[in-house]
Design a protein around this motif. Structure first.
Motif, PDB file in Angstrom:
ATOM      1  N   TYR A 169       0.850  -1.188   0.000  1.00  0.00           N
ATOM      2  CA  TYR A 169       0.000   0.000   0.000  1.00  0.00           C
ATOM      3  C   TYR A 169       0.883   1.235   0.000  1.00  0.00           C
ATOM      4  O   TYR A 169       2.029   1.203   0.426  1.00  0.00           O
ATOM      5  N   GLU A 170       0.343   2.347  -0.478  1.00  0.00           N
ATOM      6  CA  GLU A 170       1.060   3.620  -0.473  1.00  0.00           C
ATOM      7  C   GLU A 170       0.066   4.744  -0.729  1.00  0.00           C
ATOM      8  O   GLU A 170      -0.886   4.587  -1.509  1.00  0.00           O
ATOM      9  N   VAL A 171       0.281   5.859  -0.076  1.00  0.00           N
ATOM     10  CA  VAL A 171      -0.511   7.067  -0.287  1.00  0.00           C
ATOM     11  C   VAL A 171       0.459   8.206  -0.573  1.00  0.00           C
ATOM     12  O   VAL A 171       1.399   8.426   0.204  1.00  0.00           O
ATOM     13  N   ALA A 172       0.249   8.899  -1.675  1.00  0.00           N
ATOM     14  CA  ALA A 172       1.159   9.977  -2.066  1.00  0.00           C
ATOM     15  C   ALA A 172       0.362  11.241  -2.378  1.00  0.00           C
ATOM     16  O   ALA A 172      -0.625  11.198  -3.126  1.00  0.00           O
ATOM     17  N   THR A 173       0.789  12.348  -1.800  1.00  0.00           N
ATOM     18  CA  THR A 173       0.187  13.657  -2.110  1.00  0.00           C
ATOM     19  C   THR A 173       1.040  14.313  -3.172  1.00  0.00           C
ATOM     20  O   THR A 173       2.160  14.753  -2.920  1.00  0.00           O
ATOM     21  N   THR A 174       0.526  14.363  -4.391  1.00  0.00           N
ATOM     22  CA  THR A 174       1.277  14.850  -5.548  1.00  0.00           C
ATOM     23  C   THR A 174       0.697  16.189  -6.011  1.00  0.00           C
ATOM     24  O   THR A 174      -0.389  16.604  -5.573  1.00  0.00           O
ATOM     25  N   PRO A 175       1.393  16.880  -6.927  1.00  0.00           N
ATOM     26  CA  PRO A 175       0.833  18.128  -7.481  1.00  0.00           C
ATOM     27  C   PRO A 175      -0.509  17.911  -8.168  1.00  0.00           C
ATOM     28  O   PRO A 175      -1.308  18.845  -8.278  1.00  0.00           O
ATOM     29  N   GLN A 176      -0.778  16.682  -8.622  1.00  0.00           N
ATOM     30  CA  GLN A 176      -2.035  16.390  -9.290  1.00  0.00           C
ATOM     31  C   GLN A 176      -3.148  16.005  -8.307  1.00  0.00           C
ATOM     32  O   GLN A 176      -4.300  15.838  -8.697  1.00  0.00           O
ATOM     33  N   GLY A 177      -2.793  15.834  -7.055  1.00  0.00           N
ATOM     34  CA  GLY A 177      -3.772  15.428  -6.056  1.00  0.00           C
ATOM     35  C   GLY A 177      -3.277  14.219  -5.277  1.00  0.00           C
ATOM     36  O   GLY A 177      -2.134  13.777  -5.433  1.00  0.00           O
ATOM     37  N   VAL A 178      -4.151  13.681  -4.456  1.00  0.00           N
ATOM     38  CA  VAL A 178      -3.805  12.508  -3.647  1.00  0.00           C
ATOM     39  C   VAL A 178      -3.971  11.263  -4.501  1.00  0.00           C
ATOM     40  O   VAL A 178      -5.043  11.007  -5.066  1.00  0.00           O
ATOM     41  N   ARG A 179      -2.898  10.492  -4.588  1.00  0.00           N
ATOM     42  CA  ARG A 179      -2.921   9.233  -5.323  1.00  0.00           C
ATOM     43  C   ARG A 179      -2.545   8.100  -4.371  1.00  0.00           C
ATOM     44  O   ARG A 179      -1.709   8.288  -3.481  1.00  0.00           O
ATOM     45  N   LEU A 180      -3.147   6.951  -4.580  1.00  0.00           N
ATOM     46  CA  LEU A 180      -2.857   5.829  -3.692  1.00  0.00           C
ATOM     47  C   LEU A 180      -2.824   4.532  -4.478  1.00  0.00           C
ATOM     48  O   LEU A 180      -3.364   4.422  -5.583  1.00  0.00           O
ATOM     49  N   ALA A 197       8.495  -4.650  -3.717  1.00  0.00           N
ATOM     50  CA  ALA A 197       9.420  -3.520  -3.767  1.00  0.00           C
ATOM     51  C   ALA A 197       9.418  -2.878  -5.150  1.00  0.00           C
ATOM     52  O   ALA A 197       9.428  -1.644  -5.282  1.00  0.00           O
ATOM     53  N   TRP A 198       9.396  -3.711  -6.197  1.00  0.00           N
ATOM     54  CA  TRP A 198       9.375  -3.175  -7.552  1.00  0.00           C
ATOM     55  C   TRP A 198       8.067  -2.423  -7.822  1.00  0.00           C
ATOM     56  O   TRP A 198       8.054  -1.357  -8.457  1.00  0.00           O
ATOM     57  N   VAL A 199       6.958  -2.983  -7.328  1.00  0.00           N
ATOM     58  CA  VAL A 199       5.656  -2.340  -7.550  1.00  0.00           C
ATOM     59  C   VAL A 199       5.602  -0.977  -6.870  1.00  0.00           C
ATOM     60  O   VAL A 199       5.196   0.024  -7.466  1.00  0.00           O
ATOM     61  N   LEU A 200       6.016  -0.935  -5.612  1.00  0.00           N
ATOM     62  CA  LEU A 200       5.985   0.325  -4.873  1.00  0.00           C
ATOM     63  C   LEU A 200       6.941   1.352  -5.474  1.00  0.00           C
ATOM     64  O   LEU A 200       6.619   2.542  -5.558  1.00  0.00           O
ATOM     65  N   GLY A 201       8.105   0.892  -5.896  1.00  0.00           N
ATOM     66  CA  GLY A 201       9.057   1.796  -6.531  1.00  0.00           C
ATOM     67  C   GLY A 201       8.514   2.385  -7.818  1.00  0.00           C
ATOM     68  O   GLY A 201       8.673   3.587  -8.084  1.00  0.00           O
ATOM     69  N   ALA A 202       7.840   1.549  -8.601  1.00  0.00           N
ATOM     70  CA  ALA A 202       7.255   2.030  -9.854  1.00  0.00           C
ATOM     71  C   ALA A 202       6.155   3.052  -9.583  1.00  0.00           C
ATOM     72  O   ALA A 202       6.041   4.068 -10.279  1.00  0.00           O
ATOM     73  N   GLU A 205       7.540   6.514  -8.310  1.00  0.00           N
ATOM     74  CA  GLU A 205       8.156   7.308  -9.380  1.00  0.00           C
ATOM     75  C   GLU A 205       7.095   7.866 -10.321  1.00  0.00           C
ATOM     76  O   GLU A 205       7.079   9.061 -10.628  1.00  0.00           O
ATOM     77  N   ALA A 206       6.182   6.993 -10.770  1.00  0.00           N
ATOM     78  CA  ALA A 206       5.196   7.429 -11.770  1.00  0.00           C
ATOM     79  C   ALA A 206       4.166   8.385 -11.184  1.00  0.00           C
ATOM     80  O   ALA A 206       3.672   9.276 -11.879  1.00  0.00           O
ATOM     81  N   ALA A 207       3.839   8.223  -9.909  1.00  0.00           N
ATOM     82  CA  ALA A 207       2.795   9.059  -9.297  1.00  0.00           C
ATOM     83  C   ALA A 207       3.165  10.533  -9.328  1.00  0.00           C
ATOM     84  O   ALA A 207       2.282  11.399  -9.421  1.00  0.00           O
ATOM     85  N   TYR A 208       4.448  10.838  -9.266  1.00  0.00           N
ATOM     86  CA  TYR A 208       4.896  12.238  -9.271  1.00  0.00           C
ATOM     87  C   TYR A 208       5.264  12.721 -10.677  1.00  0.00           C
ATOM     88  O   TYR A 208       5.251  13.922 -10.947  1.00  0.00           O
ATOM     89  N   ASP A 209       5.600  11.774 -11.561  1.00  0.00           N
ATOM     90  CA  ASP A 209       6.070  12.166 -12.886  1.00  0.00           C
ATOM     91  C   ASP A 209       4.942  12.421 -13.878  1.00  0.00           C
ATOM     92  O   ASP A 209       5.072  13.253 -14.779  1.00  0.00           O
ATOM     93  N   LYS A 210       3.855  11.690 -13.759  1.00  0.00           N
ATOM     94  CA  LYS A 210       2.790  11.727 -14.763  1.00  0.00           C
ATOM     95  C   LYS A 210       1.606  12.557 -14.281  1.00  0.00           C
ATOM     96  O   LYS A 210       1.201  12.488 -13.131  1.00  0.00           O
ATOM     97  N   GLU A 211       1.032  13.330 -15.216  1.00  0.00           N
ATOM     98  CA  GLU A 211      -0.097  14.180 -14.856  1.00  0.00           C
ATOM     99  C   GLU A 211      -1.422  13.433 -14.888  1.00  0.00           C
ATOM    100  O   GLU A 211      -2.320  13.737 -14.098  1.00  0.00           O
ATOM    101  N   GLU A 212      -1.562  12.473 -15.782  1.00  0.00           N
ATOM    102  CA  GLU A 212      -2.817  11.746 -15.925  1.00  0.00           C
ATOM    103  C   GLU A 212      -2.687  10.345 -15.320  1.00  0.00           C
ATOM    104  O   GLU A 212      -1.654   9.687 -15.449  1.00  0.00           O
ATOM    105  N   LEU A 213      -3.766   9.895 -14.705  1.00  0.00           N
ATOM    106  CA  LEU A 213      -3.742   8.589 -14.035  1.00  0.00           C
ATOM    107  C   LEU A 213      -3.484   7.428 -15.004  1.00  0.00           C
ATOM    108  O   LEU A 213      -2.712   6.515 -14.668  1.00  0.00           O
ATOM    109  N   PRO A 214      -4.057   7.386 -16.194  1.00  0.00           N
ATOM    110  CA  PRO A 214      -3.734   6.298 -17.133  1.00  0.00           C
ATOM    111  C   PRO A 214      -2.255   6.253 -17.486  1.00  0.00           C
ATOM    112  O   PRO A 214      -1.700   5.165 -17.708  1.00  0.00           O
ATOM    113  N   ASP A 215      -1.593   7.425 -17.535  1.00  0.00           N
ATOM    114  CA  ASP A 215      -0.157   7.443 -17.813  1.00  0.00           C
ATOM    115  C   ASP A 215       0.629   6.850 -16.642  1.00  0.00           C
ATOM    116  O   ASP A 215       1.643   6.185 -16.840  1.00  0.00           O
TER     117      ASP A 215
END
Length: 362
Positions: A169-180, A197-202, A205-215
């Motif tokens: 599990y992970e919860v991240a507050t990003t510029p695009q909003g809260v993603r989990l 570990a690989w899943v959480l790492g991916a 990284e992607a939660a902060y880099d991408k603006e759209e959720l599908p990306d």
């Protein structure tokens, strides 16, 4: 509790009384067995000899005792056999020597078995400690507050030997909003922890880099699939809270429950079923994003299959959808702990799989 009070717990505390009782029973069993053998021998008179059954003492001692204790109980069995041999009029005869030799041989074999068992238990304990340490590093405490939401977490480890699960599990507050993200890696042990570990790492990284959720989902899939081997796969839900809605992408994971402020409960099923991460490369349906209303006062409960697949003594699954009233407390963490207690009460023993629950209240 996990560091930071994230609600991470195990079954050790709940099982302590049962384990203490079992340990006392195993400790007294060799003495009880030898006492029963001696009593039966005396009650049946000198015509029938039960001296060879004294070997049950060191045999049972090897199940839970140390090598030294097994040897001590073997010595007690030898000492007890002498007066019983005299009572049965076989002292000094060939039958007595055969009995003594049998007790000595069984005691030696039991000592060897005890030593091998202790080494195996130590190895399992070390493996579990390594796996638990790895999980603690990976599964960081979730924030109690994320944006305009309160967050609660409950994580209950299975009691199986070294069978650390792959719940994540992970919860991240990003510029695009809260993603989990919440997910479950297929398999157990250190391999599952490594995949997690690989899943959480991916995701991080992607939660902060991408603006759209599908990306975000596409980048995660590309990164994770590179590290999955064989038939491994990961079920997961990726979510993003927006103004008045929550967007979801579901890779074959149990659908979350939405608890409306008016008391109604909705299962946030995806518009169509999708396969877990790792199986999408075989041409199966990829998950499509979908939105559901998520207004002030609403709650959404994410969970892993260890919750809904928990069974009671009669084999009935835990009825999670019928227990959502337990989550109506003012404090989300207290509400989730209440739900966890109800889950453990339903099972009445150790969980067979890790169980993670993540509750968001807007």
């Amino acid at each position: 509790m996990a560091p930071g009070g994230s609600g991470r717990t195990t079954r050790k505390g709940a099982l302590a009384p049962l384990q203490t009782y079992s340990q006392k029973l195993l400790w007294s069993l060799p003495f009880a067995v030898m006492a029963v053998v001696a009593l039966i021998d005396l009650l049946n008179g000198p015509r029938l000899g039960f001296l060879s059954l004294l070997t049950l003492g060191p045999t049972f001692a090897s199940v839970s005792g140390s090598v030294r204790r097994t040897a001590l109980i073997g010595a007690i069995a030898l000492a007890l056999s002498l007066p019983l041999a005299a009572y049965n009029h076989v002292l000094g005869r060939t039958q007595n020597y055969v009995t003594l030799t049998t007790i000595i041989a069984i005691t030696g074999a039991s000592m060897l078995a005890s030593r091998l068992r202790i080494e195996r238990e130590r190895e399992l304990a070390n493996v579990r400690l390594v796996a638990e340490a790895a999980q603690r590093v990976l599964l960081r405490p979730v924030p109690r507050q994320a944006g305009n939401m309160r967050v609660a977490l409950s994580y209950t480890s299975a009691a199986a030997e070294a069978q650390i699960g792959g719940d994540l599990y992970e919860v991240a507050t990003t510029p695009q909003g809260v993603r989990l993200l919440i997910g479950d890696v297929q398999g157990k042990g250190l391999d599952a922890v490594e995949t997690a570990a690989w899943v959480l790492g991916a995701f991080r990284e992607a939660a902060y880099d991408k603006e759209e959720l599908p990306d975000v989902a596409e980048q995660m899939e590309t990164s994770i699939v590179r590290h999955l081997s064989g038939e491994k796969f990961v079920t997961a839900i990726l979510a993003e809270v927006r103004h008045g809605t929550i967007s979801l992408i579901n890779w074959g994971h149990p659908a979350p429950l939405v608890l409306r402020s008016d008391g109604t409960v909705q299962v946030a099923e995806p518009p169509e079923e999708a396969v877990p991460i790792g199986l999408t490369t075989f041409g199966h349906t990829r998950p499509k994003p979908y939105e559901i209303p998520f207004a002030d006062g609403d709650q959404i409960l994410f969970y892993t299959d260890g919750v809904i697949e928990a069974r009671d003594g009669g084999g009935a699954f835990y009825p999670l959808a019928d227990r959502t009233d337990l989550l109506r407390s003012e404090d989300p963490q207290a509400a989730l702990e209440c739900l966890r207690a109800d889950l453990l009460n339903h099972v009445g023993g150790p969980l067979e799989d890790d169980a993670a629950m993540l509750l968001l209240r807007r």
